[in-house]
Design an enzyme around this catalytic site. Structure first.
Site, PDB file in Angstrom:
ATOM      1  N   ARG A 109       0.840  -1.200   0.000  1.00 37.33           N
ATOM      2  CA  ARG A 109       0.000   0.000   0.000  1.00 37.33           C
ATOM      3  C   ARG A 109       0.875   1.250   0.000  1.00 37.33           C
ATOM      4  O   ARG A 109       1.778   1.392   0.816  1.00 37.33           O
ATOM      5  CB  ARG A 109      -0.910   0.011   1.234  1.00 37.33           C
ATOM      6  CG  ARG A 109      -1.666   1.303   1.503  1.00 37.33           C
ATOM      7  CD  ARG A 109      -2.824   1.490   0.527  1.00 37.33           C
ATOM      8  NE  ARG A 109      -3.470   2.774   0.641  1.00 37.33           N
ATOM      9  CZ  ARG A 109      -4.563   3.017   1.359  1.00 37.33           C
ATOM     10  NH1 ARG A 109      -5.130   2.055   2.051  1.00 37.33           N
ATOM     11  NH2 ARG A 109      -5.083   4.219   1.375  1.00 37.33           N
ATOM     12  N   ARG A 118      -5.178   1.170  -5.061  1.00 39.97           N
ATOM     13  CA  ARG A 118      -4.360   0.584  -4.000  1.00 39.97           C
ATOM     14  C   ARG A 118      -4.357  -0.933  -4.060  1.00 39.97           C
ATOM     15  O   ARG A 118      -5.318  -1.540  -4.507  1.00 39.97           O
ATOM     16  CB  ARG A 118      -4.846   1.048  -2.639  1.00 39.97           C
ATOM     17  CG  ARG A 118      -6.292   0.710  -2.402  1.00 39.97           C
ATOM     18  CD  ARG A 118      -6.954   1.528  -1.363  1.00 39.97           C
ATOM     19  NE  ARG A 118      -7.161   2.865  -1.845  1.00 39.97           N
ATOM     20  CZ  ARG A 118      -7.841   3.781  -1.213  1.00 39.97           C
ATOM     21  NH1 ARG A 118      -8.374   3.512  -0.062  1.00 39.97           N
ATOM     22  NH2 ARG A 118      -7.996   4.987  -1.701  1.00 39.97           N
ATOM     23  N   ASP A 121      -6.688  -1.917   1.124  1.00 43.22           N
ATOM     24  CA  ASP A 121      -7.251  -0.886   1.989  1.00 43.22           C
ATOM     25  C   ASP A 121      -7.944  -1.597   3.142  1.00 43.22           C
ATOM     26  O   ASP A 121      -8.757  -2.497   2.915  1.00 43.22           O
ATOM     27  CB  ASP A 121      -8.252  -0.035   1.204  1.00 43.22           C
ATOM     28  CG  ASP A 121      -8.782   1.140   1.999  1.00 43.22           C
ATOM     29  OD1 ASP A 121      -8.030   1.696   2.828  1.00 43.22           O
ATOM     30  OD2 ASP A 121      -9.952   1.529   1.790  1.00 43.22           O
ATOM     31  N   ASP A 123     -10.001  -0.625   6.739  1.00 43.84           N
ATOM     32  CA  ASP A 123     -10.603   0.459   7.517  1.00 43.84           C
ATOM     33  C   ASP A 123     -11.412  -0.092   8.680  1.00 43.84           C
ATOM     34  O   ASP A 123     -12.185  -1.047   8.505  1.00 43.84           O
ATOM     35  CB  ASP A 123     -11.562   1.291   6.653  1.00 43.84           C
ATOM     36  CG  ASP A 123     -10.859   2.102   5.597  1.00 43.84           C
ATOM     37  OD1 ASP A 123      -9.798   2.677   5.906  1.00 43.84           O
ATOM     38  OD2 ASP A 123     -11.376   2.179   4.472  1.00 43.84           O
TER      39      ASP A 123
END
Length: 181
Positions: A109, A118, A121, A123
């Site tokens: 990343r 990317r 990811d 989150d």
């Protein structure tokens, strides 16, 4: 002679994101639109599960989605594979974020542009019922309620999913789908 009185010792002040809360359930959204997306995601989830203080308890099926850029959807950008993992963790939200960022870096990343393409990811969508509002960490995730590619896979692994303060994921997803042309 007057005795010297020491001031009371107080524990350091810690932000909510730094506090250990025992074992907590967390929801992590994942996605990738570069490289071998599926292999990267599967290895990243394995890496998370091998991290002290993190157990991956459920993983959604992978969903395909169009890339979202600051100006909206970009059908010309490489498409994403997205999903959601449910975790059990003894880490604080801040420590979990640190581990997610580590795994992202280990999988190539690069943070060159906001919402850029990317390899991976990760989150934090939700962390128990905790809310955090700090410059670099907001829980629940500030855009999760607006993203079908987060809500739909979350519902795959937790039909009763809810974003603290925002409502049930199924109602949020229904509202998104109703508003789509």
């Amino acid at each position: 002679m007057t005795p010297i009185i020491k001031p009371p010792v107080h524990p350091p002040v810690r932000r909510p994101s730094q506090l250990s809360l025992g074992v907590t359930s967390a929801v992590v959204a994942f996605g990738a639109n570069l490289g071998d997306r599926e292999a990267t995601i599967r290895q990243a989830l394995s890496d998370l599960d091998a991290t002290d203080g993190i157990t991956v308890t459920r993983v959604s099926p992978l969903h395909k989605s169009v890339a979202v850029k600051p100006d909206g959807e970009d059908p010309d950008a490489p498409g994403y594979l997205n999903g959601v993992a449910l975790l059990s963790t003894t880490l604080s939200p801040r420590a979990l974020l640190t581990e997610l960022n580590r795994v992202e870096r280990e999988h190539g990343r690069v943070r060159a542009e906001r919402w850029g393409d990317r390899t991976l990811d990760l989150d934090i969508v939700a962390f128990g019922k905790l809310t955090v509002d700090e410059p670099d960490l907001t829980i629940p995730h500030p855009r999760a309620a607006q993203r079908a590619f987060v809500l739909a896979p979350w519902l795959d692994v937790d039909p009763d999913a809810a974003l603290p303060g925002l409502g049930r994921a199924d109602a949020l997803l229904a509202a998104l789908r109703k508003d789509r042309p």
